[in-house]
Design an enzyme around this catalytic site. Structure first.
Site, short mmCIF file in Angstrom:
data_model
loop_
_atom_site.label_atom_id
_atom_site.label_comp_id
_atom_site.label_asym_id
_atom_site.label_seq_id
_atom_site.Cartn_x
_atom_site.Cartn_y
_atom_site.Cartn_z
N SER A 221 -3.62 -4.60 -17.56
CA SER A 221 -2.75 -3.93 -16.59
C SER A 221 -2.05 -4.97 -15.72
O SER A 221 -2.63 -6.02 -15.38
CB SER A 221 -3.56 -2.96 -15.73
OG SER A 221 -4.66 -3.61 -15.12
N GLY A 223 -0.04 -3.93 -12.81
CA GLY A 223 0.49 -3.25 -11.64
C GLY A 223 1.80 -2.53 -11.94
O GLY A 223 1.96 -1.88 -12.97
N ASP A 225 4.45 -3.60 -12.99
CA ASP A 225 5.14 -4.13 -14.17
C ASP A 225 4.65 -3.51 -15.47
O ASP A 225 5.11 -3.89 -16.55
CB ASP A 225 5.00 -5.65 -14.23
CG ASP A 225 5.71 -6.34 -13.08
OD1 ASP A 225 6.78 -5.84 -12.68
OD2 ASP A 225 5.20 -7.35 -12.57
N GLY A 226 3.69 -2.59 -15.38
CA GLY A 226 3.22 -1.93 -16.59
C GLY A 226 1.96 -2.55 -17.15
O GLY A 226 1.07 -2.95 -16.41
N GLY A 252 -6.47 1.68 -12.18
CA GLY A 252 -7.09 1.08 -13.36
C GLY A 252 -8.09 2.03 -14.00
O GLY A 252 -8.19 2.12 -15.24
N ASP A 253 -8.85 2.74 -13.17
CA ASP A 253 -9.82 3.71 -13.69
C ASP A 253 -9.10 4.80 -14.48
O ASP A 253 -9.59 5.27 -15.51
CB ASP A 253 -10.61 4.36 -12.54
CG ASP A 253 -11.29 3.34 -11.65
OD1 ASP A 253 -11.55 2.22 -12.12
OD2 ASP A 253 -11.56 3.66 -10.49
#
Length: 309
Positions: A221, A223, A225-226, A252-253
């Site tokens: 990941s 953020g 930016d994909g 993220g989860d």
């Protein structure tokens, strides 16, 4: 069957303030209380997507009972090991503009007997039809090699393992060759000692090095930016989606949850990854650590664009 393991769950207390005044008076605008911890967040998100999980780990005291009650009310199956030490409470201060300050408690003491009870539970659930999600921190009393130990044990019964951890927990899990991992690009750079700006090419190169160690699916990941996704068959990047951000906590989860859900439903890795990007974007729009609704995820899914690397 998806089994989420949260060794250090928490009551997540999210507090809205205007601007945090260090050393001064801060007036609270709103408070949200959620059952939290990375694995529990994964279970909540999978439930919202339409799937089922069994949430396990350690809970104790009145805070632990609250978590169990919340999961029962949500219809999420759970099978925790009950301990004497109370489950922790984590406080998240959210300022206007989405700046988040987290105050996380260390967690309870886990005895050898409690750990053995959990390991026995997990081995009982392990089969070729099981995906274990091992996510988040562990209490200080737990050895940092525990995720690797669990992965080795359930792999022997044909189960798959998805590990989402950082630091020493992440490093010590790699020799167990988890089937799926989801570091972010900063965590990956720290692991490989890469400094400065991290390009997509850097990220892919680091992911390929991990694949050479026997890890089959890697989601990185990045953020807003994909994310970059690498497997034995393909390498691709999904662009970040533009949404109104409340808090990035739990994003993220949400990605881990959606990928796990997609894999269990038989989606290709690319389709599961796209679902992960959409669900992660939806998660940053919610208050506290609540998952996005399936309706919101489906709207965002239609916007996900991926390109070959």
């Amino acid at each position: 069957m998806i089994v989420t393991v949260t060794m250090n769950p928490a009551i997540d207390k999210t507090v809205d303030i205007g601007k945090f005044e260090h050393g001064g008076l801060n007036r609270i605008k709103n408070v949200e209380i959620d059952a939290g911890g990375k694995g529990i967040n994964v279970s909540k998100t999978i439930k919202e997507l339409g799937g089922e999980t069994i949430a396990t780990g350690f809970i104790g005291g009145t805070t632990g009972q609250l978590i169990e009650n919340v999961l029962n009310e949500m219809g999420i199956k759970n099978d925790f090991v009950k301990i004497e030490s109370p489950t922790r409470t984590n406080t998240k201060l959210v300022e206007e503009g989405g700046i988040v300050t987290e105050l996380n408690e260390p967690g309870p003491v886990i005895t050898e007997e409690a750990m053995e009870e959990l390991l026995t539970k997990l081995e009982g659930y392990a089969s070729e039809e099981t995906l274990f999600v091992l996510a988040g921190s562990v209490p200080a009393s737990v050895d940092k090699g525990i995720y690797g130990k669990i992965a080795d044990a359930v792999h022997e019964k044909g189960a798959k393992v998805f590990i989402d951890a950082d630091g020493e927990l992440f490093v010590k899990s790699l020799d167990s060759k988890p089937d799926y991992i989801k570091p972010n690009n900063v965590e990956l750079a720290e692991f490989f000692g890469v400094e400065g700006d991290i390009t997509v090419e850097d990220t892919v190169g680091m992911a390929k090095k991990l694949m050479a160690r026997g890890i089959e699916h890697i989601a990185v990941s990045m953020g807003k930016d994909g994310a970059v996704f690498v497997s034995n068959e393909e390498k691709f990047k999904c662009k970040g989606l533009k949404v109104k951000t409340y808090s990035t906590v739990g994003a993220g989860d949400a990605m881990v949850a959606a990928i796990s859900y997609g894999v269990e439903k038989g989606l290709s890795y690319r389709e599961a990854a796209k679902l992960g990007v959409a669900t992660s974007a939806g998660a940053v729009t919610t208050i506290g650590t609540k998952p996005p609704t399936r309706e919101v995820v489906d709207e965002l899914l239609a916007q996900v664009e991926c390109e070959e690397i």
